[in-house]
Design an enzyme around this catalytic site. Structure first.
Site, PDB file in Angstrom:
ATOM      1  N   TYR A 123      36.768  46.987  31.922  1.00  0.00           N
ATOM      2  CA  TYR A 123      36.420  45.657  31.418  1.00  0.00           C
ATOM      3  C   TYR A 123      34.909  45.433  31.332  1.00  0.00           C
ATOM      4  O   TYR A 123      34.469  44.326  31.083  1.00  0.00           O
ATOM      5  CB  TYR A 123      37.058  44.568  32.298  1.00  0.00           C
ATOM      6  N   LYS A 175      45.046  55.556  40.029  1.00  0.00           N
ATOM      7  CA  LYS A 175      45.583  56.596  39.142  1.00  0.00           C
ATOM      8  C   LYS A 175      44.673  57.820  39.280  1.00  0.00           C
ATOM      9  O   LYS A 175      44.211  58.417  38.294  1.00  0.00           O
ATOM     10  CB  LYS A 175      45.608  56.071  37.695  1.00  0.00           C
ATOM     11  N   ASP A 209      51.795  53.796  38.328  1.00  0.00           N
ATOM     12  CA  ASP A 209      53.090  53.783  37.632  1.00  0.00           C
ATOM     13  C   ASP A 209      54.242  53.638  38.635  1.00  0.00           C
ATOM     14  O   ASP A 209      55.180  52.850  38.433  1.00  0.00           O
ATOM     15  CB  ASP A 209      53.269  55.018  36.731  1.00  0.00           C
ATOM     16  N   ASP A 233      44.922  43.454  36.472  1.00  0.00           N
ATOM     17  CA  ASP A 233      45.263  42.497  35.430  1.00  0.00           C
ATOM     18  C   ASP A 233      46.771  42.575  35.142  1.00  0.00           C
ATOM     19  O   ASP A 233      47.475  41.564  35.085  1.00  0.00           O
ATOM     20  CB  ASP A 233      44.455  42.846  34.170  1.00  0.00           C
TER      21      ASP A 233
END
Ligand code: NAD
Length: 337
Positions: A123, A175, A209, A233
């Protein structure tokens, strides 16, 4: 002495839900003087600027703002004001609690707090197109920035939050198996901070995930969650879905020098102007603001009023299964105080 707070009504349903929230806080006797300021489309229409200097100056002065949702044009036009505010005031921690309030939902007794890093990751807005031949937009590149300092302060914030709110566990979501550098740094720094809290706060790691799945299968296993900007988010909307949707999801953007409290939902253009928006999320954000201002007991009392009105279910807005208007719902909560 009354505490000055910047009030940004915002766009769409913003003005009606902020009006309702101010009315509730006034009824609860909160000693606040509001400095009303514009941002978003409302500010573009008045000043030709989505985030006027006057609004920024007010937040600099008061260091606390209650903000309605702001409209962001998709794909083109000005960049998100919400992102600009977070960056201008270095509001590095986005705190989004999700508690089950309404009976009969999919899950009962959930009490999860997601702490999202708010200033880094994808972002940061470093993006560009790459021309290939005569196609100026043949490819696009977005850069994610993760820093040791940024990761350290958000991990520390999450653990301090856990300690101060009697929480037992922090789950770090990442991740790092694929994004070994950026996500790897976030994970390494988080592990180091976790070691400092060993014995006081339990720590676990989850790949994003698997986390998304586990949040649906076993949300009761989670307590405080800390993660990077984009994952935060997405997962924060997911956890609000677990407890009945965006209508009751509050959020706080906290920095060292300022804090902005808001609802997680947007301007709800489909119902704007109809007087039927649910002000609950912004009201719960206002309770977080009272706590932040040290007015803890009043914050709790207002929250209890909101919760019991929703649990009773007699005078609630359409999204909560009722037929009350924003004002009727607000009156019912005030009646509980
Ligand atoms: P949205 O949250 O505005 O609306 C999604 C759905 O939820 C709509 O059906 C809406 O009617 C409903 N909804 C949302 N809040 C509600 C409430 N309080 N009471 C009852 N129903 C409610 O999301 P969107 O449509 O994707 O976005 C609309 C605009 O809001 C966009 O311009 C977007 O950029 C902006 N937005 C702003 C913020 C913010 O300022 N923090 C956050 C999200 C979206």
């Amino acid at each position: 002495m009354a505490t000055p707070v910047t009030l940004i009504p915002g766009d769409g349903i913003g003005p009606s839900i902020t009006r309702a929230t101010v009315r509730l806080l006034e009824a609860a006797g909160a000693d606040i003087v509001w400095e009303e300021q514009l941002a978003g489309m409302a500010a573009v229409e008045r000043y030709g600027d989505p985030i006027p200097d006057e609004t920024l100056e007010s937040i600099k002065r008061t260091r606390v703002a209650l903000k309605g949702p702001l409209e962001t044009p998709v794909g083109e036009g000005y960049r998100s004001i919400n992102v600009a505010l977070r960056t201008s005031f270095d509001l590095y921690a986005n705190v989004r609690p999700a508690c089950s309030i309404q009976p009969g939902g999919r899950y009962q007794n959930l009490d999860i707090v997601l702490i999202r890093e708010n200033t880094e990751g994808l972002y940061v807005g470093i993006e560009h197109y790459i021309r290939v031949g005569d196609d100026p937009r043949a490819a696009a590149e977005s850069t994610a920035i993760i820093t040791r300092a940024g990761s350290d302060r958000i991990a520390r914030y999450a653990f301090e939050y856990a300690v101060n709110h009697d929480r037992r566990k922090v789950t770090l979501v990442h991740k790092a198996n694929i994004l070994k550098f950026s996500q790897g740094l976030f994970l390494d720094v988080g592990r180091a901070v976790a070691r400092e809290y060993a014995g006081r706060v339990e720590f676990e790691e989850r790949i994003v995930d698997a986390m998304a799945m586990n949040l649906v299968l076993h949300p009761e296993r989670f307590d405080v969650i800390v993660t990077t900007n984009l994952f935060g988010d997405i997962l924060s909307d997911q956890i609000s879905g677990l407890v009945g949707g965006l209508g009751l999801a509050p959020g706080a953007n906290i920095g060292s020098h300022a804090a902005i409290f808001e609802a997680v939902h947007g301007t709800a253009p489909d119902i704007a102007g109809k007087g039927i928006a649910n002000p609950g999320a912004l009201m719960l954000a206002a309770c977080m603001m009272l706590e932040h201002l040290g007015d803890v007991e009043r914050g709790r009392r207002v929250r209890r009023g909101i919760e019991s009105t929703i649990r009773e279910g007699r005078t609630v807005t359409g999204d909560l299964g009722g037929s009350a208007t924003t004002e009727q719902f607000t009156d019912a909560i005030i009646g509980k105080l």
